[in-house]
Design an enzyme around this catalytic site. Structure first.
Site, PDB file in Angstrom:
ATOM      1  N   GLU A   1       4.925  -6.446   7.620  1.00 23.24           N
ATOM      2  CA  GLU A   1       4.403  -5.287   8.355  1.00 23.24           C
ATOM      3  C   GLU A   1       4.968  -5.095   9.760  1.00 23.24           C
ATOM      4  O   GLU A   1       5.039  -3.961  10.255  1.00 23.24           O
ATOM      5  CB  GLU A   1       2.875  -5.349   8.420  1.00 23.24           C
ATOM      6  CG  GLU A   1       2.173  -5.072   7.103  1.00 23.24           C
ATOM      7  CD  GLU A   1       2.130  -6.276   6.163  1.00 23.24           C
ATOM      8  OE1 GLU A   1       1.639  -6.130   5.038  1.00 23.24           O
ATOM      9  OE2 GLU A   1       2.592  -7.370   6.559  1.00 23.24           O
TER      10      GLU A   1
ATOM     11  N   ASP B   1      -2.149  -7.176   7.690  1.00 18.26           N
ATOM     12  CA  ASP B   1      -3.592  -6.917   7.584  1.00 18.26           C
ATOM     13  C   ASP B   1      -4.157  -7.443   6.271  1.00 18.26           C
ATOM     14  O   ASP B   1      -3.775  -8.518   5.827  1.00 18.26           O
ATOM     15  CB  ASP B   1      -3.869  -5.431   7.790  1.00 18.26           C
ATOM     16  CG  ASP B   1      -3.308  -4.542   6.687  1.00 18.26           C
ATOM     17  OD1 ASP B   1      -2.313  -4.929   6.031  1.00 18.26           O
ATOM     18  OD2 ASP B   1      -3.855  -3.434   6.475  1.00 18.26           O
TER      19      ASP B   1
ATOM     20  N   GLY C   1      -0.685  -4.860   0.548  1.00 17.36           N
ATOM     21  CA  GLY C   1      -1.904  -4.568  -0.202  1.00 17.36           C
ATOM     22  C   GLY C   1      -2.059  -5.420  -1.445  1.00 17.36           C
ATOM     23  O   GLY C   1      -3.171  -5.726  -1.871  1.00 17.36           O
TER      24      GLY C   1
ATOM     25  N   GLY D   1       0.826  -1.203   0.000  1.00 20.09           N
ATOM     26  CA  GLY D   1       0.000   0.000   0.000  1.00 20.09           C
ATOM     27  C   GLY D   1       0.862   1.254   0.000  1.00 20.09           C
ATOM     28  O   GLY D   1       2.082   1.194   0.158  1.00 20.09           O
TER      29      GLY D   1
END
Length: 381
Positions: free
Chosen positions: A165, A173, A142, A94
């Site tokens: 992450e 996530d 992402g 992301g």
């Protein structure tokens, strides 16, 4: 040539020109960061930020989501293919820098991006038509969210998969709490905590990709996919199977079998502290390497992630995404995300100053609060 034939010819040329214009508009309306095409009965999405390794931003999310919903209802669209532009990445993650700047400024992007990205992840996870992600290249964060929840994920020898992450004060996530604990043994927990990178065939071998195809066959594969007439999931699976090269049993056992064995033996524990203890006691080269890796990660992120994987094992994808939205907002309120991005992506000194700096400094109460309901601000799917 009669006037009528001239008129018909003119109308045909006009219709073709209109189709070309509409196709062009469809491809460029997202500011060229993401392209949409209809090829035969297939809808094709191309993530088009090759210089940024096709990193996903809010503008792209806001174009992909309605297009997927439109194609899902369109009787002339039977299949969706998603791929990345360039030869390096499907999607490397992301737009972390934008989120960092927004968080520091108190901008709503820190809520909007996570909320809308997770809604998109859920849409992919519940998509009714065949959805094929060509993960040819770097696939992280992402990018994993855009592919892992779809029915078909095609890896190549260039695929590099990771959820890194914890190294920037976040957690894995985009539904990581759903798919990671469903991998074999403790592999998901290992990948979540360490950010370990899986490459090529191994991505398919562990179940993260459904198929493995050589990258020089991807163009041919895509052509055959769009040529399918009203394909069912089984039709798509049969075509992908025909392209897949089988790997030998010995290869599968040597690396993946050993990795699974090590993960199960060392990461079967009731806490991150117990895992660290297991690694230190083991003393093998593999264990020492993981000890070194985990020592660099945010202690808060490690504890958040351990709990996330534990909880997610018993949850549906939708429940996981609601949980992860709560965690994302907790990270936006904290210190470690901003410090991790500074150290890894901005200053690149690779020396983040985590707060707290040790696992023992992260209280159970602090972790519990991260999982608490946001009330009216909770994610709604």
């Amino acid at each position: 040539i009669t006037p009528r034939l001239i008129f018909i010819s003119y109308r045909l040329r006009s219709a073709c020109r209109l189709q070309r214009i509409q196709g062009h508009v469809m491809s460029t309306k997202a500011g060229s960061e993401v392209l949409f095409e209809k090829v035969g009965n297939a809808g094709v999405i191309t993530l088009n930020r090759p210089k940024a390794l096709n990193a996903l931003n809010l503008t792209m999310i806001r174009h992909i989501y309605p297009q997927l919903k439109k194609w899902d209802k369109d009787s002339e669209t039977d299949l969706v293919i998603i791929k990345g532009a360039g030869d390096k990445a499907f999607c490397a993650g992301g737009d972390i820098r934008a989120i960092t700047e927004a968080g520091k400024a108190g901008d709503s992007l820190t809520q909007d991006l996570f909320r809308e990205e997770y809604i998109l992840n859920n849409t992919i996870g519940t998509y009714q038509k065949p959805y094929v992600a060509l993960i040819d290249g770097i696939t992280m964060g992402g990018g994993v969210g855009l592919s892992i929840h779809g029915r078909f994920r095609v890896a190549t020898e260039k695929t590099l998969f990771a959820m890194p992450e914890t190294g920037i004060g976040l957690f894995p996530d985009v539904g990581g709490g759903y798919f990671l604990p469903r991998l074999q043994g403790k592999l998901g927990l290992f990948l979540a905590l360490t950010g370990f990178r899986l490459k090529g065939r191994d991505v398919q071998r562990v179940g993260l990709a459904t198929h493995f195809v050589q990258s020089d066959k991807i163009v041919s594969l895509q052509k055959d996919l769009v040529d399918l007439k009203s394909p069912s999931n089984s039709d798509v699976a049969q075509l992908l199977d025909s392209y897949q090269e089988q790997m030998g049993f010995l290869y599968m056992f040597v690396f993946v079998g050993l990795l699974l064995f090590c993960c199960f033996r060392l990461f079967s524990a009731g806490s991150v502290e117990e895992i660290m203890e297991n690694l230190k006691k083991d003393g093998s080269a593999f264990a020492l390497k993981q000890t070194e890796t985990l020592a660099k990660m945010s202690p808060t992120s490690l504890k958040l992630t351990f709990r996330q994987i534990q909880e997610g094992e018993r949850m549906s994808l939708q429940e996981v995404l609601v949980m992860e939205y709560r965690l994302s907002q907790a990270c936006m309120r904290g210190n470690d995300f901003y410090e991790g991005v500074r150290a890894v992506l901005i200053d690149k000194d690779q020396s983040p100053k985590w707060k707290p700096s040790t696992l023992s400094g992260v209280s159970e109460q602090a972790i519990e609060e991260c999982f608490s309901s946001l009330g009216e601000r909770d994610l709604k799917l």
